[in-house]
Design an enzyme around this catalytic site. Structure first.
Site, mmCIF file in Angstrom:
data_model
loop_
_atom_site.group_PDB
_atom_site.id
_atom_site.type_symbol
_atom_site.label_atom_id
_atom_site.label_comp_id
_atom_site.label_asym_id
_atom_site.label_seq_id
_atom_site.Cartn_x
_atom_site.Cartn_y
_atom_site.Cartn_z
ATOM 1 N N ASP A 64 0.721 -1.248 -0.027
ATOM 2 C CA ASP A 64 0.023 -0.005 0.007
ATOM 3 C C ASP A 64 1.031 1.079 -0.185
ATOM 4 O O ASP A 64 2.011 0.903 0.195
ATOM 5 C CB ASP A 64 -0.965 0.008 1.132
ATOM 6 C CG ASP A 64 -0.318 0.026 2.660
ATOM 7 O OD1 ASP A 64 0.564 -0.212 2.742
ATOM 8 O OD2 ASP A 64 -1.099 0.551 3.392
ATOM 9 N N TYR A 66 2.842 4.777 0.765
ATOM 10 C CA TYR A 66 3.681 5.319 1.651
ATOM 11 C C TYR A 66 2.658 6.262 2.650
ATOM 12 O O TYR A 66 1.855 6.958 1.831
ATOM 13 C CB TYR A 66 4.874 6.350 1.383
ATOM 14 C CG TYR A 66 5.988 5.495 0.696
ATOM 15 C CD1 TYR A 66 6.613 4.575 1.390
ATOM 16 C CD2 TYR A 66 6.428 6.001 -0.691
ATOM 17 C CE1 TYR A 66 7.817 3.817 0.883
ATOM 18 C CE2 TYR A 66 7.684 5.241 -1.215
ATOM 19 C CZ TYR A 66 8.106 4.298 -0.453
ATOM 20 O OH TYR A 66 9.312 3.622 -1.087
ATOM 21 N N PHE A 77 6.795 2.121 -4.214
ATOM 22 C CA PHE A 77 8.242 2.535 -3.809
ATOM 23 C C PHE A 77 8.887 3.665 -4.051
ATOM 24 O O PHE A 77 9.665 4.142 -3.739
ATOM 25 C CB PHE A 77 9.076 1.383 -4.371
ATOM 26 C CG PHE A 77 8.738 0.016 -3.770
ATOM 27 C CD1 PHE A 77 9.198 -0.131 -2.619
ATOM 28 C CD2 PHE A 77 8.157 -0.861 -4.579
ATOM 29 C CE1 PHE A 77 8.840 -1.422 -2.018
ATOM 30 C CE2 PHE A 77 7.994 -2.376 -4.281
ATOM 31 C CZ PHE A 77 8.323 -2.559 -2.648
ATOM 32 N N HIS A 186 10.895 -8.826 0.657
ATOM 33 C CA HIS A 186 10.673 -7.604 0.750
ATOM 34 C C HIS A 186 11.904 -6.685 1.034
ATOM 35 O O HIS A 186 12.598 -7.227 1.890
ATOM 36 C CB HIS A 186 9.527 -7.163 1.526
ATOM 37 C CG HIS A 186 8.711 -5.843 1.294
ATOM 38 N ND1 HIS A 186 9.562 -4.723 1.812
ATOM 39 C CD2 HIS A 186 7.767 -5.442 0.785
ATOM 40 C CE1 HIS A 186 8.806 -3.663 1.352
ATOM 41 N NE2 HIS A 186 7.660 -4.190 0.793
#
Length: 224
Positions: A64, A66, A77, A186
């Site tokens: 989801d 930031y 990202f 991740h």
């Protein structure tokens, strides 16, 4: 909310008529009216707007947006040029440096990747300020699952980069034998050392594109 107006619109148009989406729309509309929500409403669908369906060569799935002020702008990202680089992206840049020798830039604005056919898609497209995963389960997952199914059905070579368990949970939807699927932990500081570092997703992606006669991605993000 922003709108999708390019070649994504036709294959996704059926979703807008579904009961879940109508509920999602009303819920998100109220959230923007009563809470601080990221990204800006006009930026929600930027991943689709910046990377038309017919240009997608690579898909990077995030979770989801930031949740800090000024960070999210609709690409997973990525942050706007004047915003500090978040820890996960710091690790992505480190792996990119180790993999391809790219220098580590002074900004986290990844639109250059999107413009080359890298779809930077979060599975949830909005979030409350300072409350990660706060819009999970509202319906965005159904919508982005539909987008993933559309991508899977494209009969052309494509790379799917799945970092972390939420992204890897989508693997069962990726059934086309012509696609390359790259999985790793991740890039967050909590998990990057458990398989993300050393996974070489960037060179492996470019090798696949080369093998299929497609232009490689120029992964270098320049200083601004």
């Amino acid at each position: 909310m922003g709108a999708i107006s390019n070649d994504w619109l036709e294959p996704l148009s059926g979703e807008f008529k579904q009961p879940y989406y109508k509920h999602l729309y009303e819920t998100i509309k109220k959230e923007y009216q009563t809470r601080v929500i990221y990204p800006d409403a006009d930026d929600i669908f930027n991943a689709f707007s910046f990377t038309p369906l017919n240009r997608v060569k690579v898909v990077i799935l995030g979770q989801d947006p930031y949740h800090g002020r000024g960070q999210a702008h609709g690409l997973c990202f990525s942050v706007k040029p004047d915003v500090g680089i978040p820890p996960s992206l710091v690790n992505i840049y480190q792996e990119l440096h180790d993999d391809l020798g790219c220098y580590i830039p002074n900004n986290g604005y990844l639109k250059k990747w999107a413009d080359q056919g890298v779809l930077l898609l979060n599975t949830v497209l909005t979030v409350r300020a300072h409350q990660p995963n706060s819009h999970r389960g509202l319906g965005w997952e159904e919508f982005t699952d539909a987008a993933i199914r559309i991508l899977n059905s494209q009969d052309r070579p494509m790379v799917f980069i799945l970092w972390g368990r939420p992204a890897q949970a989508k693997r069962e939807m990726l059934t086309h034998p012509g696609h390359l699927i790259l999985e790793a932990s991740h890039p967050s500081p909590y998990s990057a050392s458990r398989g993300f570092f050393g996974s070489r997703p960037f060179s492996r992606t470019n090798a696949f594109l080369r093998e299929h006669g497609l232009e490689e991605i120029d992964w270098q993000i320049e200083n601004c």
